[in-house]
Design a protein around this motif. Structure first.
Motif, short mmCIF file in Angstrom:
data_model
loop_
_atom_site.label_atom_id
_atom_site.label_comp_id
_atom_site.label_asym_id
_atom_site.label_seq_id
_atom_site.Cartn_x
_atom_site.Cartn_y
_atom_site.Cartn_z
N ARG A 61 -15.57 1.46 15.16
CA ARG A 61 -15.21 1.53 13.75
C ARG A 61 -15.32 0.17 13.08
NH1 ARG A 61 -10.69 4.41 15.60
NH2 ARG A 61 -9.30 2.73 14.94
N ILE A 62 -14.67 -0.85 13.67
CA ILE A 62 -14.61 -2.14 12.98
C ILE A 62 -15.94 -2.87 13.00
CG2 ILE A 62 -12.14 -2.38 13.40
CD1 ILE A 62 -12.72 -4.34 15.61
N ASN A 63 -16.87 -2.42 13.85
CA ASN A 63 -18.20 -3.01 13.87
C ASN A 63 -19.22 -2.20 13.09
OD1 ASN A 63 -18.44 -5.56 15.73
ND2 ASN A 63 -17.02 -4.19 16.79
N THR A 64 -18.76 -1.19 12.39
CA THR A 64 -19.64 -0.41 11.52
C THR A 64 -19.75 -1.10 10.17
OG1 THR A 64 -18.97 1.66 12.58
CG2 THR A 64 -19.96 1.81 10.39
N PRO A 65 -20.97 -1.44 9.73
CA PRO A 65 -21.13 -2.12 8.43
C PRO A 65 -20.45 -1.36 7.30
CG PRO A 65 -23.21 -2.11 9.63
CD PRO A 65 -22.26 -1.22 10.40
N GLY A 66 -19.66 -2.08 6.52
CA GLY A 66 -18.98 -1.48 5.37
C GLY A 66 -17.64 -0.86 5.69
N TYR A 67 -17.28 -0.79 6.98
CA TYR A 67 -16.01 -0.17 7.34
C TYR A 67 -14.85 -1.07 6.93
CZ TYR A 67 -12.13 1.61 10.16
OH TYR A 67 -10.91 2.09 10.57
N ASP A 68 -13.84 -0.47 6.33
CA ASP A 68 -12.63 -1.20 5.90
C ASP A 68 -11.43 -0.59 6.61
OD1 ASP A 68 -10.47 -2.34 4.67
OD2 ASP A 68 -11.08 -1.87 2.63
N GLU A 69 -10.89 -1.31 7.58
CA GLU A 69 -9.79 -0.79 8.40
C GLU A 69 -8.55 -0.51 7.56
OE1 GLU A 69 -8.45 -1.46 12.92
OE2 GLU A 69 -8.50 -3.29 11.72
N HIS A 70 -8.30 -1.31 6.54
CA HIS A 70 -7.10 -1.13 5.71
C HIS A 70 -7.22 0.15 4.87
CE1 HIS A 70 -6.33 -5.01 7.21
NE2 HIS A 70 -7.00 -5.70 6.30
N SER A 71 -8.40 0.38 4.31
CA SER A 71 -8.61 1.60 3.54
C SER A 71 -8.50 2.83 4.43
CB SER A 71 -10.00 1.58 2.87
OG SER A 71 -10.07 0.56 1.90
N ASP A 72 -9.08 2.74 5.63
CA ASP A 72 -9.07 3.88 6.54
C ASP A 72 -7.64 4.28 6.90
OD1 ASP A 72 -9.97 5.86 8.25
OD2 ASP A 72 -10.39 4.49 9.91
N LEU A 73 -6.81 3.28 7.24
CA LEU A 73 -5.42 3.59 7.57
C LEU A 73 -4.70 4.19 6.37
CD1 LEU A 73 -3.03 3.53 9.53
CD2 LEU A 73 -2.57 1.18 8.76
N ALA A 74 -4.87 3.60 5.19
CA ALA A 74 -4.21 4.12 3.99
C ALA A 74 -4.69 5.53 3.66
CB ALA A 74 -4.47 3.18 2.81
N ASN A 75 -5.99 5.79 3.85
CA ASN A 75 -6.51 7.14 3.61
C ASN A 75 -5.78 8.17 4.47
OD1 ASN A 75 -8.41 6.00 1.91
ND2 ASN A 75 -10.09 6.13 3.37
N LYS A 76 -5.55 7.82 5.73
CA LYS A 76 -4.90 8.75 6.66
C LYS A 76 -3.40 8.86 6.39
CE LYS A 76 -8.27 8.43 10.40
NZ LYS A 76 -9.37 8.01 9.51
N ILE A 77 -2.79 7.79 5.92
CA ILE A 77 -1.36 7.84 5.60
C ILE A 77 -1.11 8.68 4.36
CG2 ILE A 77 0.59 6.48 4.74
CD1 ILE A 77 -0.28 4.21 6.58
N PHE A 78 -1.90 8.43 3.31
CA PHE A 78 -1.63 9.04 2.01
C PHE A 78 -2.55 10.22 1.68
CE2 PHE A 78 -0.35 4.51 1.66
CZ PHE A 78 1.01 4.71 1.50
N ASN A 79 -3.53 10.49 2.54
CA ASN A 79 -4.43 11.62 2.35
C ASN A 79 -5.14 11.58 0.98
OD1 ASN A 79 -5.72 13.98 3.20
ND2 ASN A 79 -4.19 15.30 2.22
N CYS A 80 -5.64 10.39 0.64
CA CYS A 80 -6.40 10.24 -0.59
C CYS A 80 -7.34 9.05 -0.45
CB CYS A 80 -5.49 10.06 -1.81
SG CYS A 80 -4.50 8.55 -1.77
N ASP A 81 -8.23 8.86 -1.40
CA ASP A 81 -9.19 7.76 -1.35
C ASP A 81 -8.48 6.46 -1.72
OD1 ASP A 81 -11.33 6.06 -1.39
OD2 ASP A 81 -12.24 6.89 -3.22
N CYS A 82 -8.40 5.55 -0.76
CA CYS A 82 -7.72 4.27 -0.97
C CYS A 82 -8.70 3.12 -0.82
CB CYS A 82 -6.56 4.12 0.00
SG CYS A 82 -5.30 5.40 -0.13
#
Length: 284
Positions: A61-82
């Motif tokens: 995941r973290i080596n995928t170009p454009g991946y944002d770990e902070h957005s991904d976690l927030a997306n899963k916490i809040f179930n929306c586009d963060c």
């Protein structure tokens, strides 16, 4: 921040590593024909934590170009586009704070304390327990490695990193310090060796003794001026900046035998104006 009676800005440890961009503009090249060249390791401690934990799902995941770990976690916490700078960027900031705290073993009560201190008063301790659970599920192997590391530090009283550096732990807050030790000290040991490796002409014996796989001699007029965390800043003639950039990148991306061949990604920037005006360099 305000100045305290001692002359120190409250809440800010004003050292060179956290100097704001405006202060960095005070550092200028020696002559109009010179330039600064800066390379930094992308997500150094994060990359090392994931590698040491052998968390290969997170690694992908973290080596995928454009991946944002902070957005991904927030997306899963809040179930929306963060996504960053999007309409829910404030929720992404929650994900960012949780990620940073969890990287060093922060529990739900610490997450709640930090969020409240930063103005996120709507989240309860129960919410923060859920944030903790979501992070652990997303980074399961990293969470297991953290538990193993804490237990090892508790049982033997010390940890040793891949380069042989050792630290003893004998205080109540040993768990957080134990989790920080290995990635931080390993990154420091790599950076120190990179600095040596950029001076083949001066440290040939040390390079051999350290068994460094790559080294170089900088072009005439170039020198290492500054090391800030995982960032190395060089200074020299603009006319040979591409040669200098190629050599520095070659050294900083060397494979590390101590880490089973791990190689870091680095980002290069330069400026003929000031240290505060760095822009991306295209290496020709």
């Amino acid at each position: 921040g305000r100045l305290s009676c001692s002359g120190v800005r409250e809440g800010i440890d004003f050292q060179i590593q956290n100097a704001p961009k405006i202060a960095r503009k005070l550092f200028v090249p020696d002559t109009p024909d010179d330039a600064f060249l800066s390379f930094d390791i992308g997500q150094g401690e994060n990359i090392l934590t994931t590698w040491l934990a052998e968390d290969w799902e997170r690694w992908e995941r973290i080596n995928t170009p454009g991946y944002d770990e902070h957005s991904d976690l927030a997306n899963k916490i809040f179930n929306c586009d963060c996504s960053k700078d999007g309409p829910n960027d404030a929720l992404r900031q929650v994900g960012k704070k949780v990620n940073h705290l969890k990287n060093y073993g922060g529990k739900a009560n610490k997450i709640h304390e930090i969020l409240v201190a930063d103005g996120y008063n709507i989240f309860t301790l129960s919410d923060c327990r859920e944030f903790d659970n979501v992070w652990r599920k997303l980074n399961l192997r990293t969470a297991q490695w953290q538990d193993e590391t804490i237990e090892l530090a508790r049982v033997q009283g010390f940890l040793r990193n891949n380069f042989g550096r050792m630290r003893w732990f004998n205080t109540a807050d040993f768990a957080t310090k134990a989790l920080a030790f290995n990635p931080a000290s390993t990154l420091a040991d790599c950076v120190l060796r990179m600095m040596i490796a950029c001076h083949q002409d001066r440290f040939a014996n040390e390079i051999t003794n350290l068994k460094l796989s790559r080294s170089c001699t900088l072009p005439p007029g170039w020198s290492l001026r500054l090391q800030v965390h995982d960032d190395l800043t060089f200074h020299g003639p603009m006319s040979t900046i591409n040669e200098a950039a190629r050599l520095v990148k070659h050294v900083m991306t060397m494979p590390w035998a101590e880490l089973n061949g791990l190689q870091f990604n680095v980002d290069g920037k330069y400026s003929q104006t000031s240290w505060g005006d760095l822009k991306t360099i295209t290496i020709e």
